[in-house]
Enzyme design. Structure first.
Site, PDB file in Angstrom:
ATOM      1  N   SER A 164      32.498  21.803  14.978  1.00 30.28           N
ATOM      2  CA  SER A 164      31.047  21.842  15.177  1.00 30.28           C
ATOM      3  C   SER A 164      30.337  22.487  13.981  1.00 30.28           C
ATOM      4  CB  SER A 164      30.751  22.615  16.471  1.00 30.28           C
ATOM      5  OG  SER A 164      29.375  22.793  16.635  1.00 30.28           O
TER       6      SER A 164
ATOM      7  N   SER B  57      40.530  15.781  11.838  1.00 27.91           N
ATOM      8  CA  SER B  57      39.231  15.898  11.162  1.00 27.91           C
ATOM      9  C   SER B  57      39.304  15.456   9.702  1.00 27.91           C
ATOM     10  CB  SER B  57      38.739  17.343  11.201  1.00 27.91           C
ATOM     11  OG  SER B  57      38.773  17.843  12.505  1.00 27.91           O
TER      12      SER B  57
ATOM     13  N   HIS C 281      30.575  34.265  13.068  1.00 24.64           N
ATOM     14  CA  HIS C 281      30.522  35.025  14.316  1.00 24.64           C
ATOM     15  C   HIS C 281      31.287  36.317  14.059  1.00 24.64           C
ATOM     16  CE1 HIS C 281      30.431  36.096  18.441  1.00 24.64           C
ATOM     17  NE2 HIS C 281      31.505  35.481  18.859  1.00 24.64           N
TER      18      HIS C 281
END
Ligand code: NAD
Ligand code: MG
Length: 343
Positions: free
Chosen positions: A28, A54, A109
Site C-alpha cells: 500500500s 510485487s 510508522h
C-alpha cells in the site's frame, strides 16, 4: 499548543535530491512512495524478497527492482514499508549489515522504534515520514497535484540535517502540498494505534455492525439497515472531511441535527470514554504491541476474527446491494491491483 505546519515552500529539496533511496516493500505505502519519489526525480529503487509477486507490478511501472540487501547496499536512505511485525527480522538480516555511517533509516510508522523492536546503531539518521492516509490516496492525490498530510519525526540525527531531509522526502511524495507536522516516534505511534482502534477502524466497524444488528433484530429489513448504517456513512464522513462537524450539521435536516446533538453524547457516554482511556493505556504500556507481535506469529485468532467479520450479515447484504451500484467502485483501481497484493 498549536502545531507548526510546514508546506512545500518550507522544504529544501536539495536535501533529498542527491540521495539514493531504497524503498523496501511494494504494498500500500511502498508503491505510492516509490512512484511519487520517481515522479519527483528522486533516484529510487525497490527492494523486494525473492519471488515477490510485487516485483512484476513494480517493473511494469518502470521501477528498478533489487533484492533487499542489494537495494540497501547501493542506497544511503532506506524507507521501511514492510509489514510492521516483520520489520525487525528483515532489518537484522537485510538492512543493518548494509548500512554505513551517515546513511538514513526511515519509517512510515513509529511502531518498531517506539517499542524497541529495531535498535539502529549510532551514526545512522533515524526518521519518520508517515502519511496520514492509505497508500492509494498517497498516490492518487499526488497524481492530482495534491498530497496526503504527513507527520515527520527524527529519532536520531547523526548527520545534523535529518529533519531537513525528512521534510524534503515528505515534500517529494506530495505530503507538503497538504501540510507536514513535526512529531515524535512516540506521539505518532501512540496516537496512530489509538485512532485506528477507537475511531477509524475498530470503533467505526463495531458501531456500524451493532447498529445494523439492532435494526435487523427489531424486525427491520436488512437492506434498509445496510443503507442506513453503512452506505450513508460516506456522505456524512465526506461532509465532515470537507467542512467539519459544523458543515455536516448544516447540511443534514434539523431533525437529524437534533438527534445528533442529544443522542450522540448518550451513545459515547462515560463508560465509552473510560474504555477509550483503557485502550490508550494498553497502547502506552506496550501491552497491545506485545500482544500483536505474539499474535502475528500464528495469526490464528486474527484469521478467525477476520473470517467471522466476512460472514457477518452486513457483508452479504452489502455485496448484493453494491453489485447493483457498480458506479460506486467504477474506475477505481484497488490497492491490491496497484501493489500486487501482499506478495
Ligand atoms: P502492506 O502490507 O500493504 O505491504 C507490505 C509489503 O511488504 C508487501 O506488499 C510486500 O511487498 C512486502 N512484504 C510482505 N511480506 C514480506 C516479507 N516476508 N519479506 C519481505 N517483504 C515482504 O503494508 P503497508 O500498509 O504499506 O505498510 C507499510 C508501512 O507503512 C507500515 O509501517 C505501516 O504501519 C505504514 N503505514 C501504512 C499506512 C496504510 O494506510 N497502509 C499508512 C501509514 C503508514
Ligand atoms: Mg548503504
Amino acid at each position: 499548543m498549536a502545531a507548526t505546519m510546514y508546506y512545500s515552500a518550507d522544504a529544501d529539496r536539495s536535501f533529498i535530491a542527491d540521495r539514493k533511496v531504497a524503498v523496501l516493500g511494494y504494498g500500500s505505502q511502498g508503491h505510492a512512495h516509490t512512484l511519487n519519489l520517481k515522479d519527483s526525480g528522486i533516484d529510487v529503487r525497490v527492494g523486494l524478497r525473492e519471488g515477490s509477486a510485487s516485483a512484476v507490478k513494480a517493473a511494469e511501472a518502470g521501477v528498478r527492482v533489487l533484492s533487499m540487501a542489494d537495494a540497501v547496499a547501493e542506497s544511503d536512505l532506506v524507507m521501511m514499508l514492510l509489514p510492521d511485525t516483520l520489520q525487525a527480522e528483515i532489518y537484522v538480516e537485510h538492512v543493518e549489515p548494509h548500512q554505513d555511517p551517515g546513511d538514513a533509516l526511515y519509517f512510515a510508522h513509529g511502531f518498531n522504534i517506539r517499542f524497541d523492536c529495531i535498535v539502529p546503531p549510532a551514526g545512522i539518521d533515524v526518521a519518520m515520514v508517515a502519511p496520514k492516509g492509505p497508500g492509494h490516496l498517497v498516490r492518487r492525490t499526488f497524481e492530482e497535484g495534491g498530497g496526503v498530510p504527513c507527520l515527520i519525526a527524527v529519532e536520531q540525527d547523526a548527520t545534523g540535517h535529518a529533519r531537513e531531509t525528512a521534510l524534503a522526502y515528505a515534500d517529494a511524495i506530495g505530503g507538503a502540498q497538504a501540510g507536514v507536522i513535526e512529531t515524535t516516534f512516540t506521539e505518532e505511534c501512540e496516537t496512530d494505534l489509538f485512532g485506528e482502534q477507537v475511531v477509524l477502524c475498530g470503533g467505526l466497524t463495531a458501531l456500524t455492525q451493532a447498529a445494523f444488528e439492532t435494526l435487523v433484530e427489531a424486525g427491520y429489513q436488512p437492506e434498509v439497515a445496510y443503507f442506513e448504517c453503512l452506505h450513508e456513512l460516506k456522505l456524512i464522513v465526506d461532509l465532515m472531511y470537507e467542512e467539519g462537524i459544523g458543515g455536516m450539521r448544516y447540511s443534514v435536516s434539523d431533525t437529524a441535527e437534533y438527534g445528533d446533538l442529544t443522542r450522540g453524547p448518550r451513545m459515547v457516554d462515560d463508560h465509552v470514554r473510560a474504555t477509550m482511556r483503557e485502550i490508550l493505556a494498553e497502547v502506552q504500556s506496550g501491552s497491545f504491541a506485545t500482544e500483536w507481535i505474539a499474535e502475528s506469529r500464528t495469526r490464528e485468532r486474527f484469521r478467525a476474527l477476520e473470517a467471522a467479520g466476512r460472514e457477518h450479515q452486513i457483508e452479504q447484504v452489502g455485496q448484493q446491494l453494491r453489485a447493483m451500484m457498480p458506479w460506486i467502485s467504477a474506475g477505481k483501481q484497488s490497492v491490491q491491483e496497484a501493489s500486487g497484493g501482499q506478495g
